[in-house]
Design an enzyme around this catalytic site. Structure first.
Site, PDB file in Angstrom:
ATOM      1  N   ASP A  71     -35.596  29.375 -45.913  1.00  0.00           N
ATOM      2  CA  ASP A  71     -35.693  28.439 -47.033  1.00  0.00           C
ATOM      3  C   ASP A  71     -36.146  29.135 -48.317  1.00  0.00           C
ATOM      4  O   ASP A  71     -36.904  30.106 -48.272  1.00  0.00           O
ATOM      5  CB  ASP A  71     -36.676  27.311 -46.662  1.00  0.00           C
TER       6      ASP A  71
ATOM      7  N   HIS B 160     -28.157  31.748 -52.738  1.00  0.00           N
ATOM      8  CA  HIS B 160     -27.536  31.761 -51.410  1.00  0.00           C
ATOM      9  C   HIS B 160     -26.858  33.106 -51.138  1.00  0.00           C
ATOM     10  O   HIS B 160     -26.883  33.608 -50.015  1.00  0.00           O
ATOM     11  CB  HIS B 160     -26.524  30.617 -51.271  1.00  0.00           C
TER      12      HIS B 160
ATOM     13  N   LEU C  43     -27.793  41.283 -27.118  1.00  0.00           N
ATOM     14  CA  LEU C  43     -28.704  40.508 -27.964  1.00  0.00           C
ATOM     15  C   LEU C  43     -27.994  39.231 -28.392  1.00  0.00           C
ATOM     16  O   LEU C  43     -26.774  39.178 -28.423  1.00  0.00           O
ATOM     17  CB  LEU C  43     -29.119  41.317 -29.197  1.00  0.00           C
TER      18      LEU C  43
END
Ligand code: IPE
Ligand code: IPE
Ligand code: MG
Length: 234
Positions: A15, A32, A125
């Site tokens: 965030d 972003h 992973l």
């Protein structure tokens, strides 16, 4: 820095992109874009320090409420990432999996996601990429799936029906950007996660910030509702 089995799964609420851009007099989209670079750096570093599962919250079921131009620019960034990520995921041994409701995404995006999921499925992973993800929506989907089986539902049944059925619950959830809330992220799986909140805005999240979160994690006592043995002197 290297972790042990106590810290297998870190989840990030990424965030603060919008505020990061505004502070620089730029549009939210700029944040972003920078945030997506940070995301690549962070998952790579998590692999380097031995984290087996990373979950990132990229776009929530509520984020559609944002202006269309912002939503479009996020989807465009995603598209670019998906077009370029395969080589790096293979090199780092990362399996990519979207968690969330694919049905609201464009057919072209779904196709790209499914191609990456298939190409990376045998990697050791795991990256859970939460896109059009809502914790409540996830539970509702799980319960609906179980109802068709017509039996009494246990906690284990619900865990097994969630998007994250095959991975450990997050040991640590890190939220950047300074807000102290979960925002519909992993609400079932977070029952005993350690929570770490930092004012750092996501685009500024560095390796040192991750080390600080990991360090803090190791200073916590996880009791799961039980009691910790105390020495006779106490
Ligand atoms: C997080 O950053 C990214 C998404 C939710 C897609 P924000 O866009 O929420 O940034 P702030 O919280 O407004 O600064
Ligand atoms: C949470 O951030 C969702 C993601 C990081 C993808 P938001 O910015 O959407 O959360 P709120 O609105 O501050 O709760
Ligand atoms: Mg936000």
């Amino acid at each position: 820095m290297h972790v042990d089995d106590r810290l297998q799964h870190i989840a990030f609420i990424m965030d603060g992109n919008g505020r990061w851009a505004k502070m620089r007099g730029e549009k939210r989209e700029y944040g972003h874009r920078e945030g997506s670079e940070t995301f690549k750096r962070v998952i790579s570093y998590c692999g380097d320090i031995g984290i087996k599962v990373v979950t990132v919250y990229a776009f929530s079921t509520e984020n559609w409420k944002r202006p269309k131009t912002e939503v479009n620019s996020i989807m465009k960034l995603l598209n670019t990432y998906l077009s370029n990520c395969e080589k790096e995921l293979m090199e780092k041994g990362v399996r990519f999996r979207m968690i969330g409701d694919k049905s609201a995404l464009s057919p072209a995006l779904i196709k790209k996601i499914e191609r990456i999921e298939k190409a990376t499925e045998d990697n050791p992973l795991l990256l859970n990429f939460a896109l059009n993800y809502g914790g409540r929506a996830e539970i509702v989907a799980a319960v609906n799936k179980l109802i068709t089986e017509g039996k009494t539902i246990t906690e284990q049944d619900i865990s097994n029906a969630l998007y994250t059925f095959d991975c450990p619950e997050p040991d640590l959830i890190v939220r950047t950007g300074g807000d102290l809330r979960i925002s519909n992220f992993l609400i079932w799986q977070a029952a005993y996660s350690e929570l770490y909140f930092t004012d750092t805005l996501w685009p500024d999240m560095s390796e040192a910030d991750i080390d600080a979160a990991v360090h803090e994690f190791y200073s916590r006592e996880r009791r799961y509702g039980g009691v910790i043995k105390v020495s006779p002197k106490n």
